[in-house]
Design a protein around this motif. Structure first.
Motif, PDB file in Angstrom:
ATOM      1  N   ARG A 105      -2.174   7.815   1.891  1.00 51.66           N
ATOM      2  CA  ARG A 105      -2.645   8.062   3.264  1.00 51.66           C
ATOM      3  C   ARG A 105      -1.663   7.509   4.292  1.00 51.66           C
ATOM      4  O   ARG A 105      -1.496   8.069   5.372  1.00 51.66           O
ATOM      5  CB  ARG A 105      -4.033   7.441   3.447  1.00 51.66           C
ATOM      6  CG  ARG A 105      -5.025   8.375   4.109  1.00 51.66           C
ATOM      7  CD  ARG A 105      -6.396   7.731   4.195  1.00 51.66           C
ATOM      8  NE  ARG A 105      -6.979   7.462   2.899  1.00 51.66           N
ATOM      9  CZ  ARG A 105      -7.548   6.308   2.534  1.00 51.66           C
ATOM     10  NH1 ARG A 105      -7.602   5.293   3.360  1.00 51.66           N
ATOM     11  NH2 ARG A 105      -8.077   6.176   1.339  1.00 51.66           N
ATOM     12  N   ILE A 106      -1.027   6.377   3.985  1.00 45.83           N
ATOM     13  CA  ILE A 106      -0.181   5.718   4.994  1.00 45.83           C
ATOM     14  C   ILE A 106       1.304   6.010   4.781  1.00 45.83           C
ATOM     15  O   ILE A 106       2.157   5.361   5.382  1.00 45.83           O
ATOM     16  CB  ILE A 106      -0.424   4.187   5.030  1.00 45.83           C
ATOM     17  CG1 ILE A 106       0.016   3.524   3.728  1.00 45.83           C
ATOM     18  CG2 ILE A 106      -1.876   3.897   5.370  1.00 45.83           C
ATOM     19  CD1 ILE A 106      -0.104   2.006   3.763  1.00 45.83           C
ATOM     20  N   GLU A 107       1.573   6.986   3.948  1.00 49.19           N
ATOM     21  CA  GLU A 107       2.948   7.317   3.537  1.00 49.19           C
ATOM     22  C   GLU A 107       3.991   7.193   4.666  1.00 49.19           C
ATOM     23  O   GLU A 107       5.052   6.597   4.466  1.00 49.19           O
ATOM     24  CB  GLU A 107       2.973   8.743   2.988  1.00 49.19           C
ATOM     25  CG  GLU A 107       3.950   8.911   1.867  1.00 49.19           C
ATOM     26  CD  GLU A 107       3.740  10.259   1.173  1.00 49.19           C
ATOM     27  OE1 GLU A 107       4.375  10.475   0.147  1.00 49.19           O
ATOM     28  OE2 GLU A 107       2.950  11.086   1.686  1.00 49.19           O
ATOM     29  N   THR A 108       3.669   7.783   5.825  1.00 52.14           N
ATOM     30  CA  THR A 108       4.678   7.824   6.889  1.00 52.14           C
ATOM     31  C   THR A 108       4.398   6.810   7.997  1.00 52.14           C
ATOM     32  O   THR A 108       5.064   6.804   9.030  1.00 52.14           O
ATOM     33  CB  THR A 108       4.722   9.225   7.521  1.00 52.14           C
ATOM     34  OG1 THR A 108       3.394   9.557   7.938  1.00 52.14           O
ATOM     35  CG2 THR A 108       5.237  10.260   6.527  1.00 52.14           C
ATOM     36  N   ASP A 109       3.401   5.938   7.765  1.00 53.95           N
ATOM     37  CA  ASP A 109       2.983   4.984   8.801  1.00 53.95           C
ATOM     38  C   ASP A 109       3.467   3.585   8.398  1.00 53.95           C
ATOM     39  O   ASP A 109       2.798   2.884   7.652  1.00 53.95           O
ATOM     40  CB  ASP A 109       1.450   5.030   8.915  1.00 53.95           C
ATOM     41  CG  ASP A 109       0.914   4.100   9.986  1.00 53.95           C
ATOM     42  OD1 ASP A 109       1.671   3.210  10.449  1.00 53.95           O
ATOM     43  OD2 ASP A 109      -0.256   4.255  10.348  1.00 53.95           O
ATOM     44  N   SER A 110       4.652   3.200   8.883  1.00 49.52           N
ATOM     45  CA  SER A 110       5.219   1.936   8.386  1.00 49.52           C
ATOM     46  C   SER A 110       4.423   0.725   8.881  1.00 49.52           C
ATOM     47  O   SER A 110       4.359  -0.291   8.197  1.00 49.52           O
ATOM     48  CB  SER A 110       6.696   1.813   8.730  1.00 49.52           C
ATOM     49  OG  SER A 110       6.866   1.772  10.118  1.00 49.52           O
ATOM     50  N   ASN A 111       3.766   0.827  10.027  1.00 52.67           N
ATOM     51  CA  ASN A 111       2.903  -0.282  10.470  1.00 52.67           C
ATOM     52  C   ASN A 111       1.789  -0.545   9.471  1.00 52.67           C
ATOM     53  O   ASN A 111       1.551  -1.693   9.083  1.00 52.67           O
ATOM     54  CB  ASN A 111       2.247   0.040  11.825  1.00 52.67           C
ATOM     55  CG  ASN A 111       3.153  -0.329  12.969  1.00 52.67           C
ATOM     56  OD1 ASN A 111       4.124  -1.069  12.785  1.00 52.67           O
ATOM     57  ND2 ASN A 111       2.851   0.188  14.152  1.00 52.67           N
ATOM     58  N   ALA A 112       1.125   0.523   9.068  1.00 50.96           N
ATOM     59  CA  ALA A 112       0.016   0.390   8.111  1.00 50.96           C
ATOM     60  C   ALA A 112       0.547  -0.138   6.780  1.00 50.96           C
ATOM     61  O   ALA A 112      -0.104  -0.944   6.107  1.00 50.96           O
ATOM     62  CB  ALA A 112      -0.682   1.730   7.932  1.00 50.96           C
TER      63      ALA A 112
END
Ligand SMILES: [Fe+2]
Ligand SMILES: [Fe+2]
Length: 168
Positions: A143-150
């Motif tokens: 789900r967070i593949e492209t969300d480096s913050n997450a």
């Protein structure tokens, strides 16, 4: 319990748990190499849990007047391509382990070895938890593949994981 298939299979399972600790320690080292200290901590704790599992079988064999026999451990995989790759391998490893416990339980049932059947129940419950743990993390990572913050929040969350030996 007589020497034989079941005792051999318990020894094999004990060694597989030590091997699991080895597999997770190698994953921890991979994470440290990637400067992901939270993920590294997650796998260090996982390795401690696996060692605890191995020692539980070690003690059971001793209590039942059998020798725990240590074997050489296969070389674990040291390289992964991503955290998702590592967790997918971890999940597959746990699924393999669940199969091994089912096979052990079948043997214990064949021999009507009730003490062992009850002993194995703890591990079979534990495998449900282990598979759920890894499949949830895989879902999160996807789900967070492209969300480096997450992604870094997850790393921070894993930094807080610690090992507490379960109550007997
Ligand atoms: Fe285990
Ligand atoms: Fe496990």
């Amino acid at each position: 319990m007589k020497d034989g298939l079941l005792v051999n299979a318990l020894n094999e399972q004990m060694n597989f748990e030590f091997y699991s600790a080895h597999v997770y320690l190698a994953m921890a080292a991979y994470c440290s190499g990637e400067s992901l200290d939270g993920f590294a901590n997650f796998f260090l704790v996982q390795a401690e849990e696996e060692r605890f599992h191995a020692m539980k079988i070690y003690k059971f064999l001793n209590d039942r007047d059998h020798r725990a026999t240590l074997a050489a451990l296969p070389q674990p995989k040291n390289e992964y391509t991503s955290m998702l790759d590592a967790f997918e391998h971890a999940f597959a490893h746990e699924q393999q382990n669940t199969k091994k416990f089912y096979h052990l339980a079948d043997l214990a049932l064949d021999e009507r070895e009730h003490a062992t059947i009850y002993f194995l129940k703890w591990f079979i419950d534990e495998q449900v938890e282990e598979e759920a743990l890894f499949s949830n993390i895989i879902a999160k990572l996807k789900r967070i593949e492209t969300d480096s913050n997450a992604f870094y929040m997850l790393d921070a969350e894993f930094a807080g994981r610690s090992f507490t030996p379960p109550a007997e």
